[in-house]
Design a protein around this motif. Sequence first.
Motif, short mmCIF file in Angstrom:
data_model
loop_
_atom_site.label_atom_id
_atom_site.label_comp_id
_atom_site.label_asym_id
_atom_site.label_seq_id
_atom_site.Cartn_x
_atom_site.Cartn_y
_atom_site.Cartn_z
N ILE A 45 0.87 -1.22 0.11
CA ILE A 45 -0.03 0.13 0.04
C ILE A 45 0.82 1.26 0.05
O ILE A 45 1.99 1.33 0.65
CB ILE A 45 -0.77 -0.10 1.18
N ASP A 46 0.64 2.10 -0.62
CA ASP A 46 1.33 3.46 -0.86
C ASP A 46 0.20 4.62 -0.37
O ASP A 46 -0.78 5.08 -1.08
CB ASP A 46 1.32 3.86 -2.17
N PRO A 47 -0.01 4.80 0.97
CA PRO A 47 -1.15 5.61 1.37
C PRO A 47 -1.11 7.03 1.07
O PRO A 47 -0.22 7.54 0.77
CB PRO A 47 -0.83 5.58 2.98
N ALA A 214 -2.22 -5.93 -4.96
CA ALA A 214 -3.01 -5.92 -6.16
C ALA A 214 -3.98 -4.87 -6.06
O ALA A 214 -4.11 -4.01 -7.22
CB ALA A 214 -3.78 -7.18 -6.14
N GLY A 215 -4.40 -4.49 -5.02
CA GLY A 215 -5.18 -3.22 -4.92
C GLY A 215 -4.56 -1.92 -5.22
O GLY A 215 -5.21 -0.92 -5.99
N GLN A 216 -3.31 -1.75 -4.92
CA GLN A 216 -2.56 -0.48 -5.15
C GLN A 216 -2.29 -0.57 -6.86
O GLN A 216 -1.96 0.78 -7.21
CB GLN A 216 -1.06 -0.53 -4.43
N PRO A 230 -2.47 -3.40 9.59
CA PRO A 230 -3.42 -2.32 9.32
C PRO A 230 -3.60 -1.86 7.89
O PRO A 230 -4.33 -1.25 7.15
CB PRO A 230 -2.84 -1.09 10.17
N ALA A 231 -2.48 -2.34 7.05
CA ALA A 231 -2.54 -2.00 5.73
C ALA A 231 -3.85 -2.05 4.97
O ALA A 231 -4.49 -1.55 4.17
CB ALA A 231 -1.34 -2.59 5.22
N LEU A 232 -4.50 -3.56 5.19
CA LEU A 232 -5.71 -3.75 4.48
C LEU A 232 -6.55 -2.81 4.80
O LEU A 232 -7.53 -2.46 3.86
CB LEU A 232 -6.13 -5.20 4.63
N PHE A 233 -6.58 -2.48 6.10
CA PHE A 233 -7.84 -1.55 6.42
C PHE A 233 -7.68 -0.07 6.24
O PHE A 233 -8.77 0.58 5.79
CB PHE A 233 -8.11 -1.78 8.25
N VAL A 234 -6.41 0.43 6.24
CA VAL A 234 -6.03 1.63 5.50
C VAL A 234 -6.28 1.44 4.12
O VAL A 234 -7.22 2.47 3.49
CB VAL A 234 -4.67 1.98 5.62
#
Length: 271
Positions: A45-47, A214-216, A230-234
Amino acid sequence: MLSTGALRAHLLAARLAGTVATSREESLRSYRLFAARDPRVLIGIDPEWSWSVRDLIGLMADKCGVSGDPRCTTGQDVIDPERTVAALDAFALRLAVVARRGGAVLIGTGHPHRLLGFYAALADALSAAGCTVLTPAHGHRVDITTRFGLRTYNLHYVRGVALVRGADGKGSGGEPGAHTHSPLPVRTALAAAAASGGPLPGLVIGDHGWVCGAGQLGFEAIGLADTDDPALFVGEAEGVVSVAVPLDDAVRSDYYLPLTRYVLNRACLSQ
């Protein structure tokens, strides 16, 4: 059919929800590392937003039901089973949508020793419904940085589920594959699928880096996550991940069987 009440009771009895094995200390450490943007915890994830530890505690309290009090620093985490059930319903809905389309799916796990059976049952049901279960980059090398240094793994598929194994072809301790949080396996798989000119997944299913990576990259992704992930929830909060299901992701593998039955029934995929 497993009723919602029976599922809730199972979640609590198996400690998939309620008081779980993950400690508050473990979770807070992950939140601190995430706030510092440590890639080991970002897992792909790249928030877009800035996330402080206090922000993350508030998010995880909302998404999982853990304590929202920053002064709570010890003990075991608690997952609200109602949140788990609601997320499993949302998870099942995404399965139903891709099954109706007969779309392509990619399924992968960083917890093969616990979750392989859960995902394999989904792969079987989706295939029976007319979906293409993709297996790109089988056998490809993936170099992953671990706390022990750079380690070489190979990407394999077992019953339609992607996982990584050590270069010797084994998981640690004779397990079916290695435990990993890395997004590199899903990036490898997606790159190979694109290079081959074959279908790309309409849905990616999994955990850890499989979902976040994949989402990113813009693929719809759904998966399971513990309170120290926490990455999945972020990702869900920022719209990068479609569904993150809060539960303990490291209990006995057979404890996930009722969840499989529940999700497949809710998705109208029971065989």
